[in-house]
Enzyme design. Sequence first.
Site, PDB file in Angstrom:
ATOM      1  N   CYS A 105     -30.700  17.012 -39.845  1.00  0.00           N
ATOM      2  CA  CYS A 105     -30.286  16.532 -38.541  1.00  0.00           C
ATOM      3  C   CYS A 105     -31.454  15.714 -38.023  1.00  0.00           C
ATOM      4  O   CYS A 105     -32.507  16.252 -37.731  1.00  0.00           O
ATOM      5  CB  CYS A 105     -30.054  17.761 -37.668  1.00  0.00           C
ATOM      6  SG  CYS A 105     -29.715  17.370 -35.987  1.00  0.00           S
ATOM      7  N   ILE A 106     -31.273  14.412 -37.963  1.00  0.00           N
ATOM      8  CA  ILE A 106     -32.397  13.568 -37.548  1.00  0.00           C
ATOM      9  C   ILE A 106     -31.904  12.438 -36.652  1.00  0.00           C
ATOM     10  O   ILE A 106     -30.876  11.811 -36.931  1.00  0.00           O
ATOM     11  CB  ILE A 106     -33.226  13.113 -38.790  1.00  0.00           C
ATOM     12  CG1 ILE A 106     -33.851  11.737 -38.618  1.00  0.00           C
ATOM     13  CG2 ILE A 106     -32.453  13.129 -40.058  1.00  0.00           C
ATOM     14  CD1 ILE A 106     -34.867  11.455 -39.712  1.00  0.00           C
TER      15      ILE A 106
END
Lengths: 513, 151
Positions: free
Chosen positions: B88-89
């Site tokens: 998750c970026i």
Amino acid sequence: MDSDDDFNMSSEEEDVLEDSDNDNGSVDDFGFDEPEPDLGYTQKEQVKKEKRTFDTNFKVYHPDDIQAQQDDLIDEVNMILDIRKEDAAILLRHFRWNKERLIEDYMDRPKKVLEDAGLGPSTTGPPKLEVIPGFMCDICCEDEPGLKSFAMKCGHRYCADCYGQYLNQKIKEEGEAARIQCPQDGCKRILDAKSLDLLVTSDLQNRYHELLTRTYVEDKEQMKWCPAPDCQNAIECGIKKKDLDKVVPTVACDCKHRFCFGCALPDHQPAPCELVKKWLKKCADDSETANWISANTKECPKCNSTIEKNGGCNHMTCRKCKHEFCWMCMGLWSEHGTSWYNCNRFEEKSGSEARDAQAKSRVSLERYLHYYNRYANHEQSAKLDKDIFTKTEKKMISLQTASGMSWIEVQYLNSASHALQTCRQTLKWTYAFAFYLARNNLTEMFEDNQKDLEMAVEALSEMFEKPVDELANAKLKVEIMDKTSYCNKRRVILLADTADNLANGVWKWSNNN
Amino acid sequence: MTQKRITKELQEVLATPPPGIKVNLVDESNVHNWNIIMDGPADSPYAGGKFQLLLVLPPEYPFKPPKINFKTRIYHPNVTFDEHGSMCIGILKSEAWKPSSRIPNVLTAIQQLLLEPVPDDALEQATAQKFKEDRKAYDKEAREMTKKYAK
Ligand SMILES: [Zn+2]
Ligand SMILES: [Zn+2]
Ligand SMILES: [Zn+2]
Ligand SMILES: [Zn+2]
Ligand SMILES: [Zn+2]
Ligand SMILES: [Zn+2]
């Protein structure tokens, strides 16, 4: 129900029926809307003038109104601050349509406000597509001569195709509109409607404006979309989140959908939102325990033959042994029509019986099931009542032609059906509400109100299930009309009492659940 | 159009790869699937490890962000510790992605994530908990996992 109509009226109810003036045959009462309470006329005068305590002020807006509101605000800001309309729109959206705050902030620090809203310093003139010699698009890496390109005032330039495709992705795929930024990495410039018009097809422009309208409603704390599927209306209501422990703000959209402005669930008066949330969670968590309840068949308590429930009424008569009993508590029906009626109240056993943990948990489960049963049953019965109505309505149409009754003359059944729906909706939530109440005088009064409404509703439900030829009988028709208005009246009394107590913060909550 | 952009990016990355990163195509005939080898950053418990990632460019690239997953198991709050290696970026979220963003930006963002985990935005809650409460134990675990999987 196939029993004779030997329902006993309580003396109190008879009194009411005798001195109520029977004007419920007027066209007014035939509407589908929230039924008007039909009180004795002195009380009625009062009710007409004063707002009922459980009513909430609200306004319904249609799509055109919503657009017009935005346009008015944009025009105002455009005039006061002397900026382009497109920029005024972006600024207003940035300030979540708080015009006063926008104007105040803008007067103080115009530069900062513009920058924060994604309207940074200008480097070029009005938006237009251009052909720039030697230009290479940084997105597609095309550099052919004659390539049309576009840049907003921030100067970040891309080819018209890429810009268009980017907007298509944002609007169509992501449903974004109010906060579409320049395609440049790190640039916060917000796309305006005029630039958009240059770059995309008209159907995408329409979608963009639709989405903008959506954000307008979503940005306003006092506005909510009507949750009914396919309804485009929005409701404005002044009730704030912090008020929700004091009021249950039921609103009614013009599409007839009645819902809670606080939590958007269907009308759950008299129970406040917080309690509804808790209750629904509990029901979901305990769904296994409670699953069997929704069953539509039970056994006759006397002869054990299977009995199917196919109407909303809880007065059951066994086809085989003619035993009459209550579907809810399986007790004798003969006790239900009298002041002995106790079906709605949960009798707490004395503490001595429930000393060990196991017994305690059994009692608490019994208690929960008592309320859940009745909650679920009213929900179910409302559906069954509706089915009956649909069937009856069909028969009525043929009856009309046969008996020469006019359409308006059979509308009393429509009113009755509507009363059953709203009253059962209310009754359903009274059980969730009562589950969380502590035992005291106030709760007893609440249960008395609940009992009165429930008895009236069951009586109406029973009349409602009569065969069509009986329904056409003038005497039964008057009885149904009387009972309908009586149900509506009992509902108003219950809701008003509960709402007053809620507003005054005097309900005491039970701590054993 | 997409092809031209991707080819150009690929050429640039092959010619001057970001430090600590090697790139090659999974299959020479398909420019949409990139194989990435990332060195664990020196100042992190992942130092010494070589992590394989798969970067997939969707047909809508660059209007939609690339998808990237760890193929090598990695002990990190923001990467799932399973065969998916999902992460998750921020830069890869569609609301943050801009079509002018470049793949090297994505790769350096991941290197940055290895140096500075974001426990409040975690995919592995237990790992995040450990990172916040017992940094030493976290470092130790990460080093061991790196030794075990990322050789
Ligand atoms: Zn382009
Ligand atoms: Zn820009
Ligand atoms: Zn509606
Ligand atoms: Zn609510
Ligand atoms: Zn029987
Ligand atoms: Zn009963």
